[in-house]
Enzyme design. Structure first.
Site, PDB file in Angstrom:
ATOM      1  N   GLY A  69      33.486  35.493  38.368  1.00 14.86           N
ATOM      2  CA  GLY A  69      34.626  36.384  38.160  1.00 14.86           C
ATOM      3  C   GLY A  69      35.960  35.680  38.355  1.00 14.86           C
ATOM      4  O   GLY A  69      36.915  35.901  37.601  1.00 14.86           O
ATOM      5  N   THR A  70      36.039  34.827  39.362  1.00 15.38           N
ATOM      6  CA  THR A  70      37.311  34.146  39.642  1.00 15.38           C
ATOM      7  C   THR A  70      37.727  33.284  38.451  1.00 15.38           C
ATOM      8  O   THR A  70      38.878  33.340  37.998  1.00 15.38           O
ATOM      9  CB  THR A  70      37.166  33.276  40.914  1.00 15.38           C
ATOM     10  N   ASN A 149      37.746  46.760  43.824  1.00 19.41           N
ATOM     11  CA  ASN A 149      36.666  46.213  44.640  1.00 19.41           C
ATOM     12  C   ASN A 149      36.648  46.761  46.061  1.00 19.41           C
ATOM     13  O   ASN A 149      35.620  46.725  46.716  1.00 19.41           O
ATOM     14  CB  ASN A 149      36.731  44.678  44.683  1.00 19.41           C
ATOM     15  N   GLN A 177      33.448  44.812  39.347  1.00 13.35           N
ATOM     16  CA  GLN A 177      32.842  45.848  40.189  1.00 13.35           C
ATOM     17  C   GLN A 177      32.260  46.985  39.361  1.00 13.35           C
ATOM     18  O   GLN A 177      31.271  47.602  39.746  1.00 13.35           O
ATOM     19  CB  GLN A 177      33.877  46.410  41.166  1.00 13.35           C
ATOM     20  N   SER A 197      30.945  39.252  36.566  1.00 15.59           N
ATOM     21  CA  SER A 197      30.357  38.293  37.504  1.00 15.59           C
ATOM     22  C   SER A 197      28.911  38.708  37.778  1.00 15.59           C
ATOM     23  O   SER A 197      28.637  39.877  38.044  1.00 15.59           O
ATOM     24  CB  SER A 197      31.152  38.306  38.814  1.00 15.59           C
ATOM     25  N   ALA A 198      27.992  37.730  37.739  1.00 16.28           N
ATOM     26  CA  ALA A 198      26.561  38.072  37.856  1.00 16.28           C
ATOM     27  C   ALA A 198      26.149  38.492  39.269  1.00 16.28           C
ATOM     28  O   ALA A 198      25.264  39.333  39.435  1.00 16.28           O
ATOM     29  CB  ALA A 198      25.717  36.878  37.414  1.00 16.28           C
ATOM     30  N   HIS A 199      26.808  37.934  40.302  1.00 14.54           N
ATOM     31  CA  HIS A 199      26.269  38.163  41.654  1.00 14.54           C
ATOM     32  C   HIS A 199      26.559  39.555  42.208  1.00 14.54           C
ATOM     33  O   HIS A 199      26.071  39.905  43.278  1.00 14.54           O
ATOM     34  CB  HIS A 199      26.707  37.057  42.629  1.00 14.54           C
ATOM     35  N   THR A 235      28.998  21.056  31.228  1.00  9.41           N
ATOM     36  CA  THR A 235      27.598  21.381  30.928  1.00  9.41           C
ATOM     37  C   THR A 235      27.262  22.756  31.476  1.00  9.41           C
ATOM     38  O   THR A 235      27.578  23.079  32.615  1.00  9.41           O
ATOM     39  CB  THR A 235      26.669  20.308  31.543  1.00  9.41           C
ATOM     40  N   CYS A 320      40.366  36.800  55.867  1.00  9.18           N
ATOM     41  CA  CYS A 320      40.679  36.030  57.062  1.00  9.18           C
ATOM     42  C   CYS A 320      41.211  34.681  56.606  1.00  9.18           C
ATOM     43  O   CYS A 320      40.468  33.842  56.117  1.00  9.18           O
ATOM     44  CB  CYS A 320      39.417  35.868  57.900  1.00  9.18           C
TER      45      CYS A 320
HETATM   46  N1  PLP Z   1      37.128  40.445  40.620  1.00  6.30           N
HETATM   47  C1  PLP Z   1      36.663  41.416  41.410  1.00  6.30           C
HETATM   48  C2  PLP Z   1      37.100  42.817  41.186  1.00  6.30           C
HETATM   49  C3  PLP Z   1      35.767  41.119  42.440  1.00  6.30           C
HETATM   50  O1  PLP Z   1      35.318  42.082  43.230  1.00  6.30           O
HETATM   51  C4  PLP Z   1      35.371  39.768  42.620  1.00  6.30           C
HETATM   52  C5  PLP Z   1      34.462  39.389  43.720  1.00  6.30           C
HETATM   53  O2  PLP Z   1      34.644  39.803  44.847  1.00  6.30           O
HETATM   54  C6  PLP Z   1      35.879  38.788  41.750  1.00  6.30           C
HETATM   55  C7  PLP Z   1      36.760  39.165  40.760  1.00  6.30           C
HETATM   56  C8  PLP Z   1      35.509  37.354  41.883  1.00  6.30           C
HETATM   57  O3  PLP Z   1      34.215  37.135  41.398  1.00  6.30           O
HETATM   58  P1  PLP Z   1      33.386  35.832  41.835  1.00  6.30           P
HETATM   59  O4  PLP Z   1      32.953  36.040  43.243  1.00  6.30           O
HETATM   60  O5  PLP Z   1      32.242  35.805  40.867  1.00  6.30           O
HETATM   61  O6  PLP Z   1      34.292  34.664  41.663  1.00  6.30           O
END
Ligand code: PLP
Length: 378
Positions: A69-70, A149, A177, A197-199, A235, A320
């Site tokens: 996601g980032t 989130n 989210q 984001s997959a996780h 890759t 934090c």
């Molecule tokens: N955007 C939102 C709304 C999120 O909740 C998160 C993860 O907490 C991210 C982006 C970032 O995703 P990633 O952890 O896959 O970098």
């Protein structure tokens, strides 16, 4: 452990793990290689892209696999803004986006872009009228998250999408989210860029996608090979991408979402019966698995640590940094002061959550809040 921090991350689905392992072991080829091992990896990558494109309701060429996601947020914001700079330098976003969007905007501001941060109302909602009022002839990009989130509130993305499309402004939404509950169908939402984001979906960490509508100009973040149609060099993380596609095939169905909402409301009923407690964000327009609550006089991180000692994992929105806990920018954006913002605790339910977990959590929170209040709350 009772795990109520599924908005932070989710456990890996064993079905994803099963399909990933071969690609970390014997099927380790590089998808860009011409030999059989490379072709096998390429075929797996193509199949995964088909699955993700089908889910997003888009063409396979519109899916860019990323490290999560980032990265998707960074590529969307910086990539689009830098590519469109000659058309204008104004960007609209909201004050309660994820830091991946806010810090990308801060970086763009240092490059000379002007950023307007829309404030959500007290319920944690943004309206398309607010976006309309902020648009100028210089606006090139709007970014509004699909669901928050920390408080889980759901924004009117299709409405904002139609507005941006009519005004020919590129529209990005962070659907990280929301994607486990609301279909992130790019065309139905009239978005140009959409982050996944997959996780957060029981998939592996370090993998995600950016949907980029055909024709949307993006300046790549990385210089390197021509992977992902020259939009994301490096890759491909084949095992991760294959795991990502597998969880897309097993997303929560309507029954599971109703089950989560019922359990979440049971949790809220129990927690809000504690004196001087409050819910952050709209109840009606929020994700089914999210409860963000505060207990006056009790610091959120203190309660989270006390819960941890009792075997219950919850979260705060606080980050934090450098040893100091910063109160949540999301709760402050709702109009709460720093002290109140520090009281926020997020419980986010998941596949493994049971009624017994909820009842045990309510009883534990009730006991801990009373104890902490007797001892000054921190
Ligand atoms: N955007 C939102 C709304 C999120 O909740 C998160 C993860 O907490 C991210 C982006 C970032 O995703 P990633 O952890 O896959 O970098």
């Amino acid at each position: 452990m009772i795990y109520l921090d599924n908005a932070a991350t989710t456990p890996l689905d064993p079905r994803a793990e099963a399909v990933m392992v071969p690609f970390a072991r014997e099927a380790f080829g590089n998808p860009s290689s011409l030999h059989a091992a490379g072709r096998a990896a390429r075929a797996a990558l193509d199949a995964a892209r088909d699955t993700v494109a089908d889910w997003l309701g888009c063409a396979i060429s519109e899916v860019i696999f990323t490290s999560g996601g980032t990265e998707s947020d960074n590529l969307a914001l910086k990539g689009a803004a830098r590519a469109l700079r000659s058309r204008g330098t104004h960007i609209i976003t909201t004050a309660f986006e994820h830091h991946a969007v806010l810090e990308s905007c801060a970086a763009l501001a240092r490059e000379g872009f002007q950023i307007t941060y829309l404030s959500p109302d007290h319920d944690g909602l943004i309206s398309s009228d607010q976006v309309a009022a902020a648009l100028t002839a210089e606006t090139i990009l709007v970014s509004v998250m699909m669901a928050n989130n920390e408080i889980g509130t759901i924004q009117p993305i299709a409405e904002i999408g139609r507005l941006c499309r009519a005004r020919r402004v590129v529209f990005h939404t962070d659907a990280v989210q929301a994607a486990g509950e609301l279909p992130p169908r790019a065309r139905d939402l009239s978005v140009d860029l959409l982050t996944i984001s997959a996780h957060k979906l029981y998939g592996p960490k370090g993998v995600g996608a950016l949907y980029a509508r055909s024709g949307t100009r993006l300046q790549p973040l990385l210089d390197g090979g021509g992977q992902e149609h020259e939009r994301r060099a490096g890759t491909e993380n084949v095992a991760g991408i294959v795991g990502f596609a597998e969880v897309v095939r097993h997303l929560p169905d309507t029954n599971e979402i109703i089950r989560l909402r019922t359990l979440r409301d049971r949790l809220l009923d129990g927690l809000l019966a504690i004196p001087d407690s409050r819910l952050h964000g709209s109840h009606a327009r929020r994700l089914a698995n999210n409860a963000n609550v505060a207990f006056a006089g009790v610091a959120g991180e203190t309660l989270v640590l006390a819960l941890d000692l009792e075997g219950i994992a919850a979260g705060t929105g606080a980050a934090c940094a450098a040893g100091a806990v910063e109160p949540s920018h999301v709760i402050q954006a709702l109009g709460c002061d720093r002290i109140r913002a520090r009281e926020a605790v997020r419980f986010s339910l998941g596949r493994g959550t049971t009624t017994e977990d909820i009842d045990h959590t309510i009883a534990t929170v009730r006991r801990l809040v009373a104890h902490l209040r007797r001892h000054g709350g921190t």
